[in-house]
Design a protein around this motif. Structure first.
Motif, short mmCIF file in Angstrom:
data_model
loop_
_atom_site.label_atom_id
_atom_site.label_comp_id
_atom_site.label_asym_id
_atom_site.label_seq_id
_atom_site.Cartn_x
_atom_site.Cartn_y
_atom_site.Cartn_z
N LEU A 68 0.82 -1.21 0.00
CA LEU A 68 0.00 0.00 0.00
C LEU A 68 0.86 1.26 0.00
N CYS A 69 2.00 1.23 0.68
CA CYS A 69 2.86 2.43 0.72
C CYS A 69 3.46 2.73 -0.64
N GLU A 70 3.44 1.76 -1.57
CA GLU A 70 3.97 1.96 -2.91
C GLU A 70 2.92 2.53 -3.87
N ARG A 71 1.68 2.60 -3.44
CA ARG A 71 0.60 3.18 -4.26
C ARG A 71 -0.18 4.18 -3.40
N PRO A 72 0.45 5.29 -3.05
CA PRO A 72 -0.11 6.21 -2.07
C PRO A 72 -1.44 6.84 -2.47
N GLU A 73 -1.69 6.96 -3.78
CA GLU A 73 -2.95 7.60 -4.18
C GLU A 73 -4.16 6.72 -3.93
N ASP A 74 -3.93 5.46 -3.58
CA ASP A 74 -5.05 4.57 -3.23
C ASP A 74 -5.51 4.76 -1.80
N HIS B 64 2.09 7.27 6.66
CA HIS B 64 2.36 5.98 7.32
C HIS B 64 2.91 4.97 6.30
N THR B 65 3.72 4.04 6.76
CA THR B 65 4.32 3.04 5.86
C THR B 65 3.42 1.83 5.63
N TRP B 66 2.36 1.64 6.41
CA TRP B 66 1.37 0.57 6.23
C TRP B 66 2.02 -0.82 6.12
N PRO B 67 2.68 -1.27 7.17
CA PRO B 67 3.24 -2.63 7.14
C PRO B 67 2.17 -3.70 7.01
N GLY B 68 0.94 -3.41 7.46
CA GLY B 68 -0.16 -4.37 7.33
C GLY B 68 -1.01 -4.15 6.11
N ASN B 69 -0.62 -3.20 5.25
CA ASN B 69 -1.30 -2.92 3.98
C ASN B 69 -2.78 -2.59 4.18
N VAL B 70 -3.65 -3.05 3.27
CA VAL B 70 -5.05 -2.63 3.30
C VAL B 70 -5.75 -3.14 4.55
N ARG B 71 -5.36 -4.31 5.05
CA ARG B 71 -5.97 -4.81 6.28
C ARG B 71 -5.70 -3.87 7.45
N HIS C 269 -7.87 10.96 15.96
CA HIS C 269 -8.67 9.73 15.87
C HIS C 269 -7.91 8.60 15.18
N ILE C 270 -6.75 8.89 14.64
CA ILE C 270 -5.99 7.90 13.86
C ILE C 270 -5.06 7.12 14.79
N VAL C 271 -5.27 5.81 14.87
CA VAL C 271 -4.44 4.93 15.69
C VAL C 271 -3.90 3.82 14.79
N PHE C 272 -2.61 3.72 14.66
CA PHE C 272 -2.01 2.71 13.80
C PHE C 272 -1.87 1.39 14.55
N ASP C 273 -1.83 0.30 13.78
CA ASP C 273 -1.77 -1.04 14.37
C ASP C 273 -0.54 -1.23 15.23
N ARG C 274 0.58 -0.72 14.78
CA ARG C 274 1.84 -0.91 15.49
C ARG C 274 2.77 0.24 15.14
N PRO C 275 3.75 0.52 15.98
CA PRO C 275 4.66 1.61 15.65
C PRO C 275 5.37 1.32 14.34
N ALA C 276 5.46 2.32 13.51
CA ALA C 276 6.18 2.18 12.23
C ALA C 276 6.68 3.56 11.84
N ARG C 277 7.84 3.60 11.25
CA ARG C 277 8.36 4.90 10.85
C ARG C 277 7.46 5.48 9.76
N LEU C 278 7.40 6.80 9.71
CA LEU C 278 6.61 7.47 8.70
C LEU C 278 7.36 7.51 7.38
N VAL C 279 6.61 7.60 6.29
CA VAL C 279 7.23 7.68 4.98
C VAL C 279 8.06 8.96 4.89
N THR C 280 9.24 8.85 4.37
CA THR C 280 10.10 10.02 4.21
C THR C 280 9.62 10.84 3.02
#
Length: 402
Positions: free
Chosen positions: A226-232, A265-272, A295-306
């Motif tokens: 998902l992080c490779e197709r940000p417009e989605d 976000h880098t979305w390690p868990g992708n669309v799920r 209101h945004i809570v991510f599944d797990r800590p992950a670095r943000l997209v540079t």
């Protein structure tokens, strides 16, 4: 992302107030907006236009994959879909089925990793009564159940190599041999296989048959992370909102700031993972008309997209950070000892994260419930209810003032 402004003008209705998506009945939506050129308005339009269960895409890479998939659907060749877990491979498989001549026939999806290895052959190809201990009745198996339609074999790399030869024969000959039977049974099934492993590497290391790989790999499709197709991200987020908001209720708008946070976000868990984040946001927002960064809570800590201007700061390890960085940290009393524990329940994480966001805002507003509720985008009544629920859960909460 290319859009025809004339079509958008027909689909959208200009209004002077906040953007909302309304669902008065079924999937009939009225999309109201202030700035029709905003990313949120276009993303919401795409989400509204997509039928339930179909792919939602705006990124050029995703759109090109969908265009190829639509052309492939017209044929009966096997399809191999590669991509990380949670990128939407089953959704793409159903998209191919729904646009094929088999659309009115069964679509059966099975996960090869989720079935006991000893039972997988019988489940796929069927068995005769008495073929093995416990076989008190005959079973047709998934291949025959999908006759005339499409069979999706998800996580195909998990299939035992001893069974791969029988799958290869089923693909080549168009027939299956049920356990305990002496005569094969003809089947007409289009097979779509999905893999989240590197199948050429699996072949090289002897865990996957080369002949089966080449049989499946007639026309490969690949879904990127998902992080490779940000417009989605924004259209998918709106689509998830529409899916999970109860029918008849207003769907809160996703603010520009929240969309920016999602895009970083880098979305390690992708669309799920995105779906999890959206469901949490709905819970945290309550009856607010807008989803905000807190209101945004991510599944797990992950670095943000540079970004192009420099690296974003990474969240602290072992924490969940749903709060806008501009909001001060919450009091220490609400940080649970096991917040970063890998075994923490999702419900606990959500409740603690919600408490942090609300109490940090309350503290920033000098204890004023009215001001905090306004900043959070919820009613004062909802804020009082949340504070009471935190106390019942054992989280230390100050009373606050009006």
């Amino acid at each position: 992302m290319q859009h025809d402004p004339r079509k958008i003008a027909i689909a959208l209705e200009r209004a002077p107030h906040n953007e909302l998506i309304r669902a008065p009945g079924g999937r009939q939506f009225t999309l109201r907006y202030v700035d029709g050129a905003s990313e949120g308005a276009l993303a919401a339009l795409l989400a509204c236009a997509a039928p339930v269960g179909t792919p939602v895409a705006a990124d050029p890479e995703s759109l090109s994959v969908l265009a190829l998939a639509e052309r492939i659907a017209a044929s009966d060749i096997p399809v191999l879909i590669n991509g990380p877990t949670g990128t939407g491979k089953e959704v793409l498989s159903r998209f191919i089925h729904d646009r094929s001549r088999r659309a009115d026939k069964p679509f059966i999806a099975i996960n090869c990793a989720a079935m006991p290895e000893t039972m997988l052959e019988a489940l796929l190809f069927g068995h005769q009564k008495g073929a093995f201990t416990g076989a008190n009745a005959a079973s047709e198996g998934f291949f025959r159940a999908a006759d005339g339609g499409t069979l999706l074999l998800d996580e195909i790399a998990e299939m035992p190599i001893s069974l791969q030869a029988k799958l290869l024969r089923a693909l080549q000959e168009g027939e299956v041999l049920p356990l305990g039977a002496t005569q094969p049974v003809k089947v007409d099934v289009r097979v779509i296989a999905c893999a989240n492993r590197d199948l050429p590497l699996e072949v090289e290391e002897g865990r996957f048959r080369a002949d089966l790989y080449y049989r499946l790999n007639v026309f490969p499709l690949s879904l990127g992370a998902l992080c490779e197709r940000p417009e989605d991200i924004a259209p998918l987020a709106f689509a998830m909102m529409l899916r999970h908001v109860p029918r008849g209720m207003n769907t809160p708008w996703i603010s520009d700031a929240a969309i920016t946070l999602l895009a970083q976000h880098t979305w390690p868990g992708n669309v799920r993972e995105l779906e999890n984040v959206v469901r949490r946001a709905l819970l945290l927002a309550g009856d607010a008309p807008e989803i905000l960064p807190q209101h945004i809570v991510f599944d797990r800590p992950a670095r943000l997209v540079t970004d192009r201007n420099g690296a974003q700061a990474a969240p602290m390890p072992g924490t969940v950070t749903p709060i806008n960085p501009a909001v001060p940290a919450a009091p220490a009393e609400i940080v649970a000892d096991d917040m970063g524990a890998s075994g923490a329940k999702l419900s606990n994480i959500v409740q603690i994260s919600e408490a942090r966001a609300i109490l940090a805002t309350l503290e920033a507003c000098g204890g004023s419930r009215v001001a905090a509720a306004r900043q959070l985008g919820i009613s004062e009544r909802t804020l009082r209810y949340r504070l009471a629920s935190f106390r019942e859960a054992g989280i230390a909460v100050a009373g606050g003032r009006r």
